[in-house]
Design a protein around this motif. Structure first.
Motif, PDB file in Angstrom:
ATOM      1  N   PRO A  38       0.814  -1.221   0.000  1.00 46.96           N
ATOM      2  CA  PRO A  38       0.000   0.000   0.000  1.00 46.96           C
ATOM      3  C   PRO A  38       0.851   1.277   0.000  1.00 46.96           C
ATOM      4  O   PRO A  38       0.479   2.276  -0.624  1.00 46.96           O
ATOM      5  N   SER A  39       1.982   1.242   0.680  1.00 43.49           N
ATOM      6  CA  SER A  39       2.877   2.403   0.697  1.00 43.49           C
ATOM      7  C   SER A  39       3.488   2.630  -0.675  1.00 43.49           C
ATOM      8  O   SER A  39       3.648   3.772  -1.122  1.00 43.49           O
ATOM      9  N   GLU A  44       2.125   1.760  -3.571  1.00 48.37           N
ATOM     10  CA  GLU A  44       1.066   2.272  -4.444  1.00 48.37           C
ATOM     11  C   GLU A  44       0.812   3.751  -4.201  1.00 48.37           C
ATOM     12  O   GLU A  44       0.525   4.508  -5.142  1.00 48.37           O
ATOM     13  N   ARG A  45       0.938   4.172  -2.968  1.00 45.35           N
ATOM     14  CA  ARG A  45       0.640   5.559  -2.616  1.00 45.35           C
ATOM     15  C   ARG A  45       1.608   6.546  -3.249  1.00 45.35           C
ATOM     16  O   ARG A  45       1.251   7.706  -3.485  1.00 45.35           O
ATOM     17  N   VAL A  46       2.825   6.108  -3.531  1.00 46.53           N
ATOM     18  CA  VAL A  46       3.836   7.050  -4.047  1.00 46.53           C
ATOM     19  C   VAL A  46       4.271   6.728  -5.479  1.00 46.53           C
ATOM     20  O   VAL A  46       5.241   7.307  -5.973  1.00 46.53           O
ATOM     21  N   LYS A  47       3.551   5.847  -6.143  1.00 47.27           N
ATOM     22  CA  LYS A  47       3.955   5.435  -7.488  1.00 47.27           C
ATOM     23  C   LYS A  47       4.028   6.590  -8.476  1.00 47.27           C
ATOM     24  O   LYS A  47       4.848   6.575  -9.397  1.00 47.27           O
ATOM     25  N   GLN A  67       4.702   9.732  -7.684  1.00 44.08           N
ATOM     26  CA  GLN A  67       5.563  10.820  -7.228  1.00 44.08           C
ATOM     27  C   GLN A  67       6.873  10.848  -8.004  1.00 44.08           C
ATOM     28  O   GLN A  67       7.377   9.800  -8.416  1.00 44.08           O
ATOM     29  N   ALA A  96       9.106   5.071  -1.362  1.00 47.59           N
ATOM     30  CA  ALA A  96       8.326   4.037  -0.676  1.00 47.59           C
ATOM     31  C   ALA A  96       8.863   3.777   0.731  1.00 47.59           C
ATOM     32  O   ALA A  96       8.082   3.469   1.644  1.00 47.59           O
ATOM     33  N   ALA A 151       7.368   6.517   2.761  1.00 53.94           N
ATOM     34  CA  ALA A 151       5.921   6.291   2.857  1.00 53.94           C
ATOM     35  C   ALA A 151       5.614   5.138   3.798  1.00 53.94           C
ATOM     36  O   ALA A 151       4.643   5.190   4.578  1.00 53.94           O
ATOM     37  N   ASN A 152       6.426   4.098   3.755  1.00 51.05           N
ATOM     38  CA  ASN A 152       6.212   2.946   4.635  1.00 51.05           C
ATOM     39  C   ASN A 152       6.389   3.333   6.097  1.00 51.05           C
ATOM     40  O   ASN A 152       5.613   2.901   6.961  1.00 51.05           O
ATOM     41  N   ASP A 177       3.280   5.244   7.035  1.00 54.99           N
ATOM     42  CA  ASP A 177       2.099   4.377   7.134  1.00 54.99           C
ATOM     43  C   ASP A 177       2.161   3.479   8.367  1.00 54.99           C
ATOM     44  O   ASP A 177       1.126   3.215   9.005  1.00 54.99           O
ATOM     45  N   GLU A 183       1.049   5.461  11.304  1.00 57.63           N
ATOM     46  CA  GLU A 183      -0.418   5.554  11.347  1.00 57.63           C
ATOM     47  C   GLU A 183      -1.026   4.254  11.860  1.00 57.63           C
ATOM     48  O   GLU A 183      -2.016   4.275  12.609  1.00 57.63           O
TER      49      GLU A 183
END
Length: 239
Positions: free
Chosen positions: A178-179, A181-184, A186, A194, A197-198, A201, A204
């Protein structure tokens, strides 16, 4: 012995005395410095620091590591006895299981200073979360850092969607996807993006814990991230 020979001998003796005095003085200065450091450490150990003070200790320790000025505190044999019956770590570190990422070394800390939880990809699995809750609730560590690192193999595997037959590697690859995918979309290096982002995440995910949330809201706990640079040894704070 002639007069000139006596003068030369006296001069030589005085020079040796002065040299010895200088060495002794330097030795006293070094011993005094070490003593001050030991006293400061002993005083600091009597009270759990605030979250900001704990963070500052990590930052200062990492600066010493980067500059090759490590003090290596709490690594003497006497420390074993000091913490044999109880532990009071001032920070909990969720880091990757990578052999190059050793929190005690890169933060210049010693036995009993850090509560380490290490797993590939520094992911917050239920078991990891339980370990962290133990450190925060029962040991009252005031700081929690999720520490990612440069060129992380687990994140790279998630980016490449790699797995290994008959293994559990997919478990952390799925957790990190998911991390990724979130920054693909960028700009910049996907693995580097990633990794950050990981870390964000996983923070969180940790904040869903009522125990961690309550202590954070009461200002007894600070949760943040970090990125360790394998090339320089520097930890950059991620908020």
């Amino acid at each position: 012995m002639t007069s000139s020979m006596k003068q030369e001998s006296n001069f030589s003796d005085r020079r040796k005395f002065l040299q010895l005095g200088t060495v002794t003085a330097l030795g006293l200065l070094v011993s005094a410095s070490d003593l001050v450091w030991d006293v400061e450490q002993a005083q600091a150990d009597t009270l759990q620091p605030t979250p900001d003070q704990a963070l500052q200790k990590l930052i200062e320790g990492n600066q010493r590591f980067v500059n090759h000025l490590m003090r290596r505190p709490h690594q003497a044999s006497t420390r074993l006895q000091e913490v044999s019956q109880a532990q009071h770590p001032f920070a909990t570190i969720l880091s990757c299981a990578d052999s190059r990422v050793l929190p005690e070394m890169l933060f210049d800390q010693g036995i009993g200073d850090l509560f380490d939880v290490r797993v590939a990809g520094n992911i917050a699995t239920p078991e990891v979360l339980g370990s962290i809750e133990y450190a925060v609730a029962l040991l009252e560590t005031p700081l929690l850092m999720v520490l990612g690192h440069e060129r992380c193999g687990a994140v790279t595997a998630a980016v490449k969607n790699e797995s290994l037959a008959n293994s559990q590697i997919d478990s952390f690859v799925k957790a990190i996807k998911p991390s990724v995918e979130r920054v693909k979309q960028q700009p910049g290096n996907l693995v580097d993006n990633a990794i950050i982002a990981n870390v964000q995440d996983q923070i969180e995910n940790l904040k869903t814990s009522p125990i961690l949330r309550d202590r954070t809201e009461s200002n007894k706990l600070k949760i943040l991230g970090g990125r360790y640079d394998l090339d320089t040894g520097k930890v950059t704070i991620i908020t």
